[in-house]
Motif scaffolding. Structure first.
Motif, PDB file in Angstrom:
ATOM      1  N   LYS A  22       1.246  -1.331  -0.068  1.00 16.96           N
ATOM      2  CA  LYS A  22      -0.096   0.210  -0.105  1.00 16.96           C
ATOM      3  C   LYS A  22       0.911   1.591   0.329  1.00 16.96           C
ATOM      4  CE  LYS A  22      -3.905  -2.388   2.060  1.00 16.96           C
ATOM      5  NZ  LYS A  22      -5.451  -1.764   3.109  1.00 16.96           N
ATOM      6  N   SER A  56       1.576   4.622   0.599  1.00 21.02           N
ATOM      7  CA  SER A  56       1.043   6.395   2.120  1.00 21.02           C
ATOM      8  C   SER A  56       2.106   7.577   1.624  1.00 21.02           C
ATOM      9  CB  SER A  56       1.747   5.742   3.303  1.00 21.02           C
ATOM     10  OG  SER A  56       1.895   7.154   3.929  1.00 21.02           O
ATOM     11  N   GLU A  69      -5.256   8.806  -8.144  1.00 21.57           N
ATOM     12  CA  GLU A  69      -4.065   6.949  -7.689  1.00 21.57           C
ATOM     13  C   GLU A  69      -3.355   6.797  -7.861  1.00 21.57           C
ATOM     14  OE1 GLU A  69      -4.150   7.169  -4.015  1.00 21.57           O
ATOM     15  OE2 GLU A  69      -5.291   7.998  -3.044  1.00 21.57           O
ATOM     16  N   SER A  96       2.920  -4.952  -6.970  1.00 23.38           N
ATOM     17  CA  SER A  96       2.204  -4.739  -6.390  1.00 23.38           C
ATOM     18  C   SER A  96       1.880  -5.748  -4.978  1.00 23.38           C
ATOM     19  CB  SER A  96       0.579  -5.054  -7.183  1.00 23.38           C
ATOM     20  OG  SER A  96       0.685  -6.563  -7.442  1.00 23.38           O
ATOM     21  N   SER A 105      -1.289  -6.688   4.829  1.00 19.74           N
ATOM     22  CA  SER A 105      -0.226  -5.688   3.732  1.00 19.74           C
ATOM     23  C   SER A 105       0.889  -4.690   4.407  1.00 19.74           C
ATOM     24  CB  SER A 105      -1.486  -4.259   3.593  1.00 19.74           C
ATOM     25  OG  SER A 105      -1.447  -3.440   4.455  1.00 19.74           O
ATOM     26  N   GLU A 120       2.427  -1.509   3.697  1.00 21.72           N
ATOM     27  CA  GLU A 120       3.027   0.059   3.971  1.00 21.72           C
ATOM     28  C   GLU A 120       4.678   0.397   3.391  1.00 21.72           C
ATOM     29  OE1 GLU A 120       0.598   2.602   5.907  1.00 21.72           O
ATOM     30  OE2 GLU A 120      -0.650   2.042   5.793  1.00 21.72           O
TER      31      GLU A 120
END
Length: 407
Positions: free
Chosen positions: A227, A229, A239, A247, A263, A265
């Motif tokens: 993910k 940030s 986005e 990914s 996940s 980050e």
């Protein structure tokens, strides 16, 4: 008495006859015989002489000789090979590697035949080599959800001593480890293998540790999404403008912690530092006691590619509205700026090198109040940026509502 003296010739003949008869009997019942003794080992004495010279015997390593002894039957018949001592005194070895043989045989025997009087020894220098022990993995782990995170060998190096000819052949030292039966951290003891360049095992070497301890560390694995940030997102941000090199990532750790990890980050990305259509390497933040499967996965490439300016490089800057300069402001008039618009964003287009050198202080915002009287007015925001390599600018919002009042 006189009679005995008168028969002495007869008695002398009888004595001689008796001695001859005794000798005949003895000779026939215990004759002199010969016997061959084969493959008698040769012992080495004073071997420290060679050690002081840092030399060792290469060939023959276990020399033998054959002997034929002669002696009375009652002596010869009792002799065993172990009663015969054949040795070479290494104090007497010459420069050609030749040394005489010495023979210690049982009393009452003699040597009538021997295969060798001396030995010709092949000598070589003694060398010591310190070599790292590498692990040779055998098989595959029984599950795709576990991985080997580390293998530790104790000791990690071994000291090998031997003749130079053999030491020079050493290519690697391996310890084979079968991981196909391992599902958790495992400790085993294994013998090392000293191999030449053709993977042939080399023998007749002295090793300080022929057995090593192998610690195999095994962790669970899991694949989770990455993910992004980000902060200071520009006014035209989408986005989809930020694209990751991949990914998902495979992480390792204790199973109970992995089960709670959904996940990974990125570190917080400041989009003010990004030029459009450029790529940066960004660190990944992992939960405590969790790490990537591969050391290369501690960072990831992120590309910022906003769909503006037809792909031309660009960068966004944010300025506060209270720093806006006023042009053509009338005397006696005051300006009230909207409270709900504290900042303005400017996207600058141009050459990548030029944009990268622009600082916030290089940009000025202005509004023109010419011919404006009291009341609210919607006026365009002017960007003042005179830098070589800059082709155009885009400001958001493009206008600002101001109120002019009497001072």
């Amino acid at each position: 008495m006189e009679r005995i003296k008168n028969n002495w010739p007869f008695k002398l003949i009888s004595l001689v006859f008796a001695i001859a008869l005794w000798y005949y009997v003895v000779s026939e019942t215990n004759p002199t015989i010969k016997k061959e003794f084969k493959s008698i080992p040769v012992n080495f004495k004073n071997e420290e002489t060679l050690k002081r010279k840092n030399l060792t015997i290469v060939d023959p390593l276990e020399p033998i000789v054959n002997l034929k002894l002669e002696g009375k039957r009652n002596v010869i018949s009792r002799i065993k090979r172990t009663d015969i001592d054949v040795y070479a005194d290494l104090n007497e070895i010459n420069d050609n590697g030749e040394v005489s043989l010495n023979f210690a045989i049982p009393q009452g025997t003699s040597i009538v035949e021997k295969s060798d009087n001396k030995l010709s020894l092949k000598l070589d220098e003694i060398m010591t080599l310190v070599k790292k022990v590498d692990v040779k993995r055998l098989g595959e782990l029984p599950s795709d959800n576990i991985t080997v995170t580390d293998i530790e060998v104790v000791p990690e190096e071994v000291k090998i001593t031997g003749q130079k000819e053999l030491i020079d052949k050493i290519s690697k030292v391996l310890v084979p480890v079968d991981i196909s039966v391992m599902t958790k951290d495992t400790t085993i003891s294994k013998k090392i293998e000293i191999l030449d360049a053709n993977d042939g095992e080399i023998e007749n070497l002295d090793v300080d540790s022929t057995d090593v301890t192998v610690n195999v560390f095994i962790s669970s694995t899991k694949q989770v999404p990455i993910k992004i940030s980000a902060k200071n997102k520009p006014f035209d941000f989408n986005e989809a403008d930020l694209k990751l090199a991949k990914s998902k990532i495979t992480i390792i750790g204790a199973k109970d912690i992995l089960d709670k990890t959904e996940s990974v980050e990125t570190e917080v990305i400041d989009l003010e530092d990004f030029i459009n259509n450029t790529t940066k390497k960004i660190k990944l933040h992992f939960p405590q006691n969790i790490s990537p499967l591969s050391g290369e996965d501690k960072t990831i490439d992120i590309t910022y590619s906003a769909d503006v300016g037809e792909g031309q490089p660009s960068k966004v800057f944010t300025l506060k509205t209270d720093n806006i300069d006023l042009i053509n402001k009338k005397e006696g008039k005051a300006l009230v700026l909207p409270a709900n618009l504290p900042e303005v964003s400017i996207r600058v287009f141009g050459e990548e090198k030029a944009i990268d050198l622009i600082k916030l202080d290089d940009i000025a915002l202005k509004i023109d109040l010419k011919d404006l009287d009291n009341g609210e007015h919607n006026v365009p925001i002017i960007v003042d940026l005179k830098k070589e390599g800059v082709t155009r600018t885009m400001v958001n919002p493009s206008t600002i509502t101001v109120k002019i009042v009497d001072e």
